[in-house]
Structures are given as C-alpha cells and as structure tokens.
Design a protein around this motif. Structure first.
Motif, PDB file in Angstrom:
ATOM      1  N   ALA A 162      32.765  44.338  49.720  1.00 44.51           N
ATOM      2  CA  ALA A 162      32.796  45.271  50.846  1.00 44.51           C
ATOM      3  C   ALA A 162      31.477  45.241  51.606  1.00 44.51           C
ATOM      4  O   ALA A 162      31.453  45.273  52.850  1.00 44.51           O
ATOM      5  CB  ALA A 162      33.102  46.673  50.348  1.00 44.51           C
ATOM      6  N   LYS A 165      34.800  53.763  51.996  1.00 38.82           N
ATOM      7  CA  LYS A 165      33.589  54.255  51.326  1.00 38.82           C
ATOM      8  C   LYS A 165      33.510  55.782  51.390  1.00 38.82           C
ATOM      9  O   LYS A 165      33.156  56.443  50.412  1.00 38.82           O
ATOM     10  CB  LYS A 165      32.346  53.631  51.968  1.00 38.82           C
ATOM     11  N   ILE A 208      36.292  52.872  47.907  1.00 38.60           N
ATOM     12  CA  ILE A 208      35.481  51.659  47.800  1.00 38.60           C
ATOM     13  C   ILE A 208      34.128  52.078  47.238  1.00 38.60           C
ATOM     14  O   ILE A 208      33.377  52.806  47.902  1.00 38.60           O
ATOM     15  CB  ILE A 208      35.287  50.969  49.158  1.00 38.60           C
ATOM     16  N   GLN A 224      40.522  50.285  46.337  1.00 39.71           N
ATOM     17  CA  GLN A 224      39.637  49.357  47.032  1.00 39.71           C
ATOM     18  C   GLN A 224      40.329  48.044  47.397  1.00 39.71           C
ATOM     19  O   GLN A 224      40.030  47.433  48.427  1.00 39.71           O
ATOM     20  CB  GLN A 224      38.399  49.075  46.191  1.00 39.71           C
ATOM     21  N   TYR A 275      42.062  48.576  50.759  1.00 43.23           N
ATOM     22  CA  TYR A 275      41.102  48.634  51.855  1.00 43.23           C
ATOM     23  C   TYR A 275      40.487  47.270  52.137  1.00 43.23           C
ATOM     24  O   TYR A 275      40.318  46.872  53.308  1.00 43.23           O
ATOM     25  CB  TYR A 275      39.998  49.644  51.535  1.00 43.23           C
ATOM     26  N   LEU A 276      40.149  46.533  51.085  1.00 45.42           N
ATOM     27  CA  LEU A 276      39.505  45.236  51.281  1.00 45.42           C
ATOM     28  C   LEU A 276      40.464  44.216  51.885  1.00 45.42           C
ATOM     29  O   LEU A 276      40.078  43.428  52.750  1.00 45.42           O
ATOM     30  CB  LEU A 276      38.954  44.725  49.945  1.00 45.42           C
ATOM     31  N   ASN A 315      30.257  47.892  45.649  1.00 41.55           N
ATOM     32  CA  ASN A 315      31.188  46.774  45.795  1.00 41.55           C
ATOM     33  C   ASN A 315      30.572  45.701  46.691  1.00 41.55           C
ATOM     34  O   ASN A 315      30.366  45.903  47.885  1.00 41.55           O
ATOM     35  CB  ASN A 315      32.508  47.261  46.392  1.00 41.55           C
TER      36      ASN A 315
END
Length: 427
Positions: free
Chosen positions: A311, A299, A304, A272, A275-276, A308
């Motif tokens: 997100a 997701k 993720i 995550q 990705y974030l 979260n």
C-alpha cells in the motif's frame, strides 16, 4: 435447506384422523354412514373381524405389542381392499412410533394404492411417502410423491422447497429454480420475507450449471432482499467469479473496476486485499487520483495497516503519477476534441468524486461518439447515482444494453433503488 421431520411431528400427523369402522351388511353400512360420514365404511371379510377388533382394543389400551400381533394375524388372512385398508390403517400409527422411518414406506405404499383409502388422507400420505426418502437424499424417489402431495393441496412450509430441491438434485435445475421463485413470491404475497438460504441455494445451483445470466439475475434478487454490506460483497464476488468460471469470458479491467466502485459505494470492501486490488486496478487504468482515494480510505478505516509495504509503495506511485499528469483544467479542455477525450475527462472527475461534472463529460462523450456506448452509459449512471440524480441514472443504466455491463448496471440500479439517498462515497 430444509428442516428434517421430527419424530414427534411424524407420529402426530400420520396418526391423525385414522378411524376404522367395520360393517357387515349394506343396511348396517348405510346406518353407519349416516352416523359417521367422515370415516370409511368397510365391509370386512368375516374371518378378519375378530383379529381387527382385538387389535383396536389393544391400541386403545396402548398395548402396541399385542396390537401388532393381531394386525399381523389379520394381514395374513386379508382378502379384499377393505381388509387390506383396515390392516394398514391400524398399522400406520404404530409403525410411525418406531425409530425406523423407512419401515413406514411399504405401509404408505399400500394405503396410497388402495382404492378404499379416503381421498382426504392421500395428501398427507403422499407427502410423508416423499419426505422420508427426501431426508435420505433419495430425490428421484421423493419427487413424484412430493409433487403429488402438492397437487392434492397438502400444506407444509417445506413442501415447495422440497419439490424444488428434488427437481434440482435430479437434474432439472431450471424447473427447480422456478419452484423456488414461486415459493418466494408466495412468501411475499403472505407478507413474509423468504429466507436468504432460498436465494443462496438457487444461486449456487445456477452457478454450478453455468447459467451465467440467470445467476446474475438471482444475485440481484438476493441483494435486493438482503442488502447488507456482507451480502453485497458476496454477491459481487460470486458474480465476478461466475463470469470467469467454466471457460467463460473474464471481466476486463474496466468492468472489474466498475464492480469495485460498487463495492465501495455499498461499503462492502472488507479487508486490505479488497482495497489493494481496487487501488491497483485504478492505477493500471490511469486513474491515480482514485488509487490514492481508495488507499487513503483503507488506511483511515484501519483495513489497510499502516505498515503494509504494498500500500505504501502504491500510494507513493499514485502521488508521483498525479504530479506528472496534465492538470485537470487541461484534461477538461481537451474533452471537446473527441468522444475518447471526453470519456477520459469523465473518468478523472469520477475518480475525484466530482460526480456532477463527470456526468457532463460522459454525456459529451456519448454525443461525440467513438466510445463504447454501454461503458459510457454505465459510467454516466454511476456518476448520476452518486450525485443523487436517480431518474437520470435510471435512464443511463437502461442504455447499457450489452452484457456483462448490462448486468453490472443491474447491480448499480438495485443499490440506487434501495438507497434512500445513494450519496457519494467521496474521494
């Protein structure tokens, strides 16, 4: 990076080929030479003959205690090079059987320096004279002997890397890395793949010495040899961090974004946090479409968690930004007004996964000017790679001439060359 020398291997190699033939007169020496051309012909002092003969008999009977006592007796009265050679040649395999490898060093030194030692034995004597201190991380002591062994033609799978590591650990990073390069090419020439550890070691030492361009080149070689998602992630992150280390110039937002796009293309986004960070960079760059696509993918893959909060908020913000943005048709229509506007249209289409259309706008931006040529070519290469036009992408990447974008283009080129299709990740 190297395997240690096993005790059994040490005994076997150092004991191999130790043959002593003691002779008294030139006439007898000639007869023995004709009979056994492989053994050194020695003219021993009269006094030393008896203990030497008794030591040989004890060795044949596997009575090492008696053998060593007789060798010590002979050593005490040795007068000539012939005498000293036979003493150390008999001593070597016995000492090798002991557990203290350092006890071999004076014996090997005596044999290496003795003019009576057969030239055919010198490669292995030099090798083990260097390998023993190498194992104890005494690289300065090891290096001259390992180099000599290599120059004399000694064959061992570890030798080239031992020379390389000794060079590097004594301060000659470039010389050592050049030796690793030779070793890798030798493996390739033999139809084998060099271990990944060899690449990792070179990268780590170049990184630590602050050689950024060389580090980038070796990172590209590493991922070309081992193109796994895990290695792609490691290589990209090491490159990024290396650019920022030791007072270097950090990558700017757009350069970091181009690296994250490569991580996504190579499926190297691991968790995550990846990705974030990627989604936030895209959002800051004014590309909410890309932010949403990245978060949706994170997701969908389960990387993720649905709970979260960061997100969720970022996705909400990106959706709001998409609604407030000008329609895509308007952005594309404005592209004809300037190179900057054309770049913007290309970026939006790249974010949406419209790769062929993105390429058109990047080409338009280059033709109009007023943009960073290296950045525009890098984005054009990305779009064409994702669209499957490898030839066009290669030309675009070749147009990226300034670092660090030229290095990033090198990574993209490697992925394109390794991927059968280099197909789009989809947005």
């Amino acid at each position: 990076m190297m395997k240690l020398i096993s005790h059994a291997a040490l005994v076997a190699v150092l004991a191999a080929g130790v043959t002593v033939t003691a002779v008294a007169t030139p006439a007898v020496a000639q007869k023995k030479k004709d009979k056994d051309a492989g053994a050194p012909q020695l003219n021993l002092s009269e006094a030393i003959r008896k203990p030497v003969s008794e030591a040989q008999a004890a060795i044949a009977a596997k009575d090492n205690t008696t053998a060593m006592a007789k060798i010590a007796e002979a050593e005490a009265i040795a007068k000539t090079d012939d005498d000293r050679y036979v003493v150390n040649a008999l001593k070597l395999p016995i000492v090798a059987q002991g557990q203290d490898q350092n006890a071999l060093l004076p014996v090997l030194d005596a044999l290496i320096s003795n003019p009576k030692t057969p030239q055919t034995d010198l490669p292995r004597y030099n090798y083990f004279r260097g390998a023993i201190p190498f194992q104890n991380k005494k690289y300065a002591d090891a290096l001259p002997y390992l180099t000599k062994a290599r120059d004399l033609g000694y064959q061992d799978q570890n030798l080239a890397l031992q020379v390389a590591q000794s060079m590097i650990e004594t301060g000659n990073v470039q010389g050592g890395v050049a030796e690793i390069d030779k070793a890798i090419k030798a493996e390739e020439a033999a139809g084998r793949k060099a271990p990944q550890d060899w690449y990792n070691y070179a990268i780590a030492k170049l990184f630590a010495s602050g050689q950024k361009a060389e580090t980038a080149a070796w990172l590209q070689r590493s991922v070309k040899a081992y193109p796994t998602a895990e290695n792609w992630r490691k290589v990209i992150l090491v490159y990024r961090d290396g650019r920022e280390a030791k007072g270097g110039q950090p990558l700017d937002r757009n350069q970091r974004l181009d690296l994250f796009r490569l991580m996504r293309a190579t499926k190297a986004l691991a968790d995550q946090s990846d990705y974030l960070e990627y989604a936030n960079l895209a959002y800051q760059a004014g590309l909410p479409y890309e932010t949403k696509a990245v978060l949706d993918e994170g997701k969908a893959t389960g990387k993720i968690p649905a709970t979260n909060a960061t997100a969720t908020q970022l996705l909400r913000d990106s959706q709001a930004a998409i609604k407030s943005d000008a329609p895509l048709a308007t952005i594309e229509k404005q592209a004809s007004t300037s190179g900057k506007a054309a770049m913007g249209a290309g970026d939006v289409n790249l974010a949406l996964g419209n790769y062929a259309k993105a390429a058109e706008f990047y080409r338009l931006a280059l033709s109009k000017g007023g943009v960073d040529t290296s950045e525009a070519n890098l984005r054009l290469g990305q779009a064409l790679t994702q669209a499957g036009d490898k030839a066009g992408a290669r030309t675009a990447f070749q147009g990226v001439t300034t670092a660090p974008r030229s290095e990033i283009a090198g990574f993209w080129t490697n992925w394109m060359d390794m991927s059968p299709t280099a197909t789009a990740t989809g947005a």
